[in-house]
Design an enzyme around this catalytic site. Structure first.
Site, PDB file in Angstrom:
ATOM      1  N   GLY A   1     -11.904  -7.827  -1.364  1.00 43.82           N
ATOM      2  CA  GLY A   1     -11.282  -8.505  -2.485  1.00 43.82           C
ATOM      3  C   GLY A   1     -11.196  -9.990  -2.256  1.00 43.82           C
ATOM      4  N   GLU A   2     -10.022 -10.521  -2.476  1.00 44.83           N
ATOM      5  CA  GLU A   2      -9.818 -11.957  -2.349  1.00 44.83           C
ATOM      6  C   GLU A   2      -8.797 -12.246  -1.252  1.00 44.83           C
ATOM      7  OE1 GLU A   2      -8.853 -13.504  -6.172  1.00 44.83           O
ATOM      8  OE2 GLU A   2     -10.735 -12.845  -7.048  1.00 44.83           O
ATOM      9  N   PRO A   3      -9.158 -12.000  -0.004  1.00 47.21           N
ATOM     10  CA  PRO A   3      -8.192 -12.222   1.070  1.00 47.21           C
ATOM     11  C   PRO A   3      -7.816 -13.685   1.234  1.00 47.21           C
ATOM     12  CG  PRO A   3     -10.350 -11.773   1.979  1.00 47.21           C
ATOM     13  CD  PRO A   3     -10.442 -11.521   0.503  1.00 47.21           C
TER      14      PRO A   3
END
Length: 116
Positions: free
Chosen positions: A59-61
């Site tokens: 995802g968007e860590p």
């Protein structure tokens, strides 16, 4: 980091047109905006056999990790306010991004706080 500290869109209050809607006026953070000393550490010896190709995140860590910038600035502003004789309660940001101007205003720093 830029999401929480510098990426602020400006709008004309009369026409509702963006004032910095192009890359000529709106500068997205680049590699040159990263501090010279940016120390991080990753967990050693922590394999993830269930992740895709051993990945630990999906995802968007970067966005999730960047919230640490936001909370660190809140802690710093609280410390400055206490040092300047302000309230000892935690300052909480309610309006992002935390631009330099907003941080200075939140700290309540004036010329009198600076010493030569």
């Amino acid at each position: 980091m830029g999401l929480f500290t510098s990426e602020e869109m400006a709008w004309d209050p009369k026409t509702a047109q963006p004032l910095n809607g192009t890359t000529w006026d709106y500068k997205v953070p680049s590699a040159f905006d990263v501090p010279e000393s940016f120390n991080i550490a990753l967990l050693k010896d922590c394999p993830n056999p269930l992740g895709v190709l051993g990945a630990k995140v999906v995802g968007e860590p970067g966005v999730a990790m960047a919230t640490s910038v936001w909370t660190a600035i809140e802690d710093a502003v609280t410390a400055v306010r206490i040092a300047n004789g302000g309230p000892s309660t935690r300052w909480v940001c309610t309006n992002l991004p935390l631009t330099v101007d907003k941080i200075q205003q939140a700290c309540g720093t004036t010329v009198a706080n600076f010493e030569l």
